[in-house]
Design an enzyme around this catalytic site. Sequence first.
Site, short mmCIF file in Angstrom:
data_model
loop_
_atom_site.label_atom_id
_atom_site.label_comp_id
_atom_site.label_asym_id
_atom_site.label_seq_id
_atom_site.Cartn_x
_atom_site.Cartn_y
_atom_site.Cartn_z
CE1 TYR A 49 -4.29 0.80 -0.30
CE2 TYR A 49 -4.46 -1.30 0.84
CZ TYR A 49 -5.03 -0.31 0.07
OH TYR A 49 -6.34 -0.40 -0.33
CD GLU A 51 -4.84 5.07 0.75
OE1 GLU A 51 -4.77 5.76 1.77
OE2 GLU A 51 -5.81 4.34 0.48
CG ASP A 195 -7.71 10.58 -24.06
OD1 ASP A 195 -6.69 9.86 -24.12
OD2 ASP A 195 -8.83 10.14 -23.71
CB THR A 221 -4.08 4.03 -22.28
OG1 THR A 221 -3.66 4.06 -23.65
CG2 THR A 221 -5.56 4.33 -22.20
CE LYS A 224 -6.53 2.28 -25.42
NZ LYS A 224 -7.60 3.29 -25.49
NE ARG A 230 -6.22 -3.55 -19.98
CZ ARG A 230 -6.21 -3.63 -21.31
NH1 ARG A 230 -5.41 -4.45 -21.94
NH2 ARG A 230 -7.00 -2.87 -22.02
#
Length: 427
Positions: A49, A51, A195, A221, A224, A230
């Site tokens: 974790y 954060e 984008d 992203t 691609k 991903r």
Amino acid sequence: MNQQRDTQVFDLINLELVRQQEGIELIASENFVSQQVMDAMGSVLTNKYAEGLPKKRYYGGCQIVDQIEQLAIDRLKQLFGVEWANVQPHSGAQANAAVMLAVLKPGDKILGFDLSHGGHLTHGSPVNFSGKLYQPSFYGVEKETGLINYDRVEEIAIKEQPKLIICGASSYSRDWDYERLRKIADHVGALLLADISHPAGMIAAGLLNNPVPYCHIITSTTHKTLRGPRGGIIMMGKDFPNPWGDKTPKGEIKMMSALLDSAVFPGTQGGPLEHVIASKAVAFGEALQPSFKDYMKQVGANAQALSKAMVNHGYSIISGGTNNHLMLIDLRTKSDTLTGKIAEDTLVKCDITINKNTVPFETRSPFVTSGIRLGTPAITSRGLKEEHMEIIAQFIDKALMNTDNEAVLMEVKQEVHQFMKQFPLYA
Ligand SMILES: *Cc1c(COP(=O)(O)O)cnc(C)c1O
């Protein structure tokens, strides 16, 4: 922790490996990552974790993941020549959600590229948060040319007075005039978001126009053309104060970087996926190598060769061709009865994977469509070159001209498997 191997899941994963190895992958948004990109994702980092941001975490024990995330940020900044980046968005949609949360209030107006002309759901579609929380309007392509007419975009922007203009698409085969769009945005007092989810790799390789000098914020992203895990990213060429004057508790105007960081976490996400961030760092490292530019050039050359081969077989391409890694084929000129859905289902039977796609001024439903989208990033990663594109076009045409002939379709499938044996994948 000595668990028995879960063969139920791993057997299925192996079947998926075989599917990927045997078939021709033409989905424009897919790619094959390197072994090291996968290794980083399947690592112990999934246990952590973290954060917050490097050196500003809400959990202890982050000294190693801090270095990994910083490496991802630094490499990404170098790759696109940007001043600021956040590598935590879990996906492209999450990156866009964070940007909109940072710069808009619910009910604000946004202007995006029409989904049915090649835009993305997160640019204002009524079924997406972006169309539910904000007031969307859209620009599209011209019916005659299949191209965006920037004079028309300007007219719509002046009429609608959006607070955010979004450019970028999922199935537009031409480049973008970011400089012109920035003039339009400045004219109406809007921020400009690019984008670049689809062409990011080609932009990083310097093969397409660079949005960095013109667009206030850039999202993408990473899976691609960029050929990473991903995920999503947010970047700014230069940080700037929030133009709508949101103040800190001390009365200072907040910088956009602070707004974007907090819109990712805690605004729209919890803990970052440090295993995926490590994998992003590996992929950015690969994209910084000279060989990545060669790869992206080959993707473009393959797309041009494939579009020419499809045209030679009587198919028509929206806008007449491609400058990037994909093309949108309008099936209506080839046949009155061949829909996108029939084409997709038929080609899947032959292990040629594509997706049906609406065409501009579509006359059929989004579940049927009149088009298919083809892209070359994945087959290029497998080593296919221009001379192989005619063979692929022949497979596609043979299948689509025999949609009801199972024997011919099985024959094409065998030919596809045989052909792809020359291009080993994860051997
Ligand atoms: C693919 C894509 C996205 C969404 O990415 P996900 O990772 O699937 O959420 C956003 N915008 C554009 C233009 C895309 O092509």
